[in-house]
Design a protein around this motif. Structure first.
Motif, PDB file in Angstrom:
ATOM      1  N   PRO A  81       0.798  -1.232   0.000  1.00 41.33           N
ATOM      2  CA  PRO A  81       0.000   0.000   0.000  1.00 41.33           C
ATOM      3  C   PRO A  81       0.826   1.274   0.000  1.00 41.33           C
ATOM      4  O   PRO A  81       0.329   2.328  -0.380  1.00 41.33           O
ATOM      5  N   LEU A  82       2.081   1.202   0.417  1.00 39.63           N
ATOM      6  CA  LEU A  82       2.905   2.408   0.475  1.00 39.63           C
ATOM      7  C   LEU A  82       3.759   2.587  -0.777  1.00 39.63           C
ATOM      8  O   LEU A  82       4.477   3.576  -0.897  1.00 39.63           O
ATOM      9  N   ASN A  96      -4.580   4.855  -6.208  1.00 36.53           N
ATOM     10  CA  ASN A  96      -5.991   5.139  -5.977  1.00 36.53           C
ATOM     11  C   ASN A  96      -6.255   6.608  -6.297  1.00 36.53           C
ATOM     12  O   ASN A  96      -5.961   7.484  -5.473  1.00 36.53           O
ATOM     13  N   PRO A  97      -6.784   6.916  -7.459  1.00 34.42           N
ATOM     14  CA  PRO A  97      -6.972   8.314  -7.852  1.00 34.42           C
ATOM     15  C   PRO A  97      -8.022   9.039  -7.012  1.00 34.42           C
ATOM     16  O   PRO A  97      -8.134  10.263  -7.080  1.00 34.42           O
ATOM     17  N   GLU A 151      -2.937   9.843  -4.276  1.00 32.23           N
ATOM     18  CA  GLU A 151      -3.208   8.551  -4.906  1.00 32.23           C
ATOM     19  C   GLU A 151      -2.772   7.371  -4.046  1.00 32.23           C
ATOM     20  O   GLU A 151      -2.404   6.311  -4.553  1.00 32.23           O
ATOM     21  N   GLN A 152      -2.821   7.519  -2.730  1.00 30.18           N
ATOM     22  CA  GLN A 152      -2.426   6.442  -1.829  1.00 30.18           C
ATOM     23  C   GLN A 152      -3.613   5.534  -1.525  1.00 30.18           C
ATOM     24  O   GLN A 152      -4.770   5.929  -1.631  1.00 30.18           O
ATOM     25  N   ASN A 153      -3.292   4.318  -1.128  1.00 30.27           N
ATOM     26  CA  ASN A 153      -4.329   3.354  -0.773  1.00 30.27           C
ATOM     27  C   ASN A 153      -4.596   3.299   0.721  1.00 30.27           C
ATOM     28  O   ASN A 153      -5.504   2.602   1.160  1.00 30.27           O
ATOM     29  N   VAL A 154      -3.778   3.965   1.510  1.00 34.80           N
ATOM     30  CA  VAL A 154      -3.971   3.951   2.959  1.00 34.80           C
ATOM     31  C   VAL A 154      -4.185   5.371   3.443  1.00 34.80           C
ATOM     32  O   VAL A 154      -3.553   6.304   2.974  1.00 34.80           O
ATOM     33  N   LYS A 155      -5.101   5.532   4.393  1.00 37.64           N
ATOM     34  CA  LYS A 155      -5.345   6.824   5.008  1.00 37.64           C
ATOM     35  C   LYS A 155      -5.599   6.607   6.490  1.00 37.64           C
ATOM     36  O   LYS A 155      -6.084   5.551   6.906  1.00 37.64           O
TER      37      LYS A 155
END
Length: 207
Positions: free
Chosen positions: A45-46, A72-73, A78-82
């Motif tokens: 994810p990073l 991930n737009p 565009e990261q997948n982790v938050k």
């Protein structure tokens, strides 16, 4: 004989096709049999891969993108982790909150309500789980006549006056942390399953 001659005529074409398909270049290793069985596709994810065609040779994604594309737009950068929203509390699939009471908080536990409704499906699942985890001591009907109850003497029946009116929260707490000779089951049974067992135990209390 005619078939054999025709096959011999096609052999050069088959050989050319086979050699061409094995030609590897760049990201493409050439034609492989079941490549996804031996090419590891770890999810990182990073690590952002923004090229939509990266790993296209390996991909069978329904969106038609390359197997390695993982951006991930819809998220910032565009990261997948938050990070979760401040104050967020993790719930289970059934919406059950984490159980935070300690072993000695038995009085507070008595006030905790069962988050699951009493439905035939939950009672049936509670019965199944009871037979897996509780039957051997407490018995099929909760009369402390399980197969190993003679070894662990002192197992009370659920219909005893001291147990008949115990709240669901109390029973859940005892299953979680154990009591006297009964061991703790919190690490073996998920919260949802414990609450389902509680529903079934309440039914046995009234028999």
């Amino acid at each position: 004989m005619i078939m054999l001659n025709r096959l011999k005529a096609f052999l050069p074409l088959i050989a050319i096709f086979a050699l061409a398909s094995c030609n590897a270049s760049g990201d493409n290793p050439g034609t492989e049999y079941a490549p996804q069985m031996y090419h590891s596709i770890p999810y990182e994810p990073l690590t952002q891969i923004k090229e939509k065609d990266r790993g296209e040779w390996l991909s069978n994604r329904e969106d038609g993108l390359g197997e390695f594309y993982n951006s991930n737009p819809n998220n910032a950068y565009e990261q997948n982790v938050k990070l979760p929203v401040a104050g967020t509390v993790r719930r289970t699939a059934d919406g059950v909150l984490p159980y935070r009471l300690g072993k000695d908080d038995i009085e507070a536990a008595s006030l905790v309500e069962n988050p699951l409704p009493e439905t035939p499906e939950i009672l049936a699942e509670g019965k199944r789980l009871y037979e897996l985890y509780c039957d051997h001591c407490h018995g099929t009907t909760g009369q402390a006549d399980g197969l190993v109850s003679p070894v662990f003497q002192g197992v009370p029946p659920y219909t005893a006056p001291a147990l008949r009116n115990l709240s669901e929260g109390h029973i859940f707490h005892v299953i979680t942390y154990g009591i006297r000779r009964m061991g703790a089951h919190g690490s073996q049974i998920s919260p949802e399953k414990r609450w389902k067992i509680v529903k079934y135990v309440k039914q046995l209390q009234q028999k």
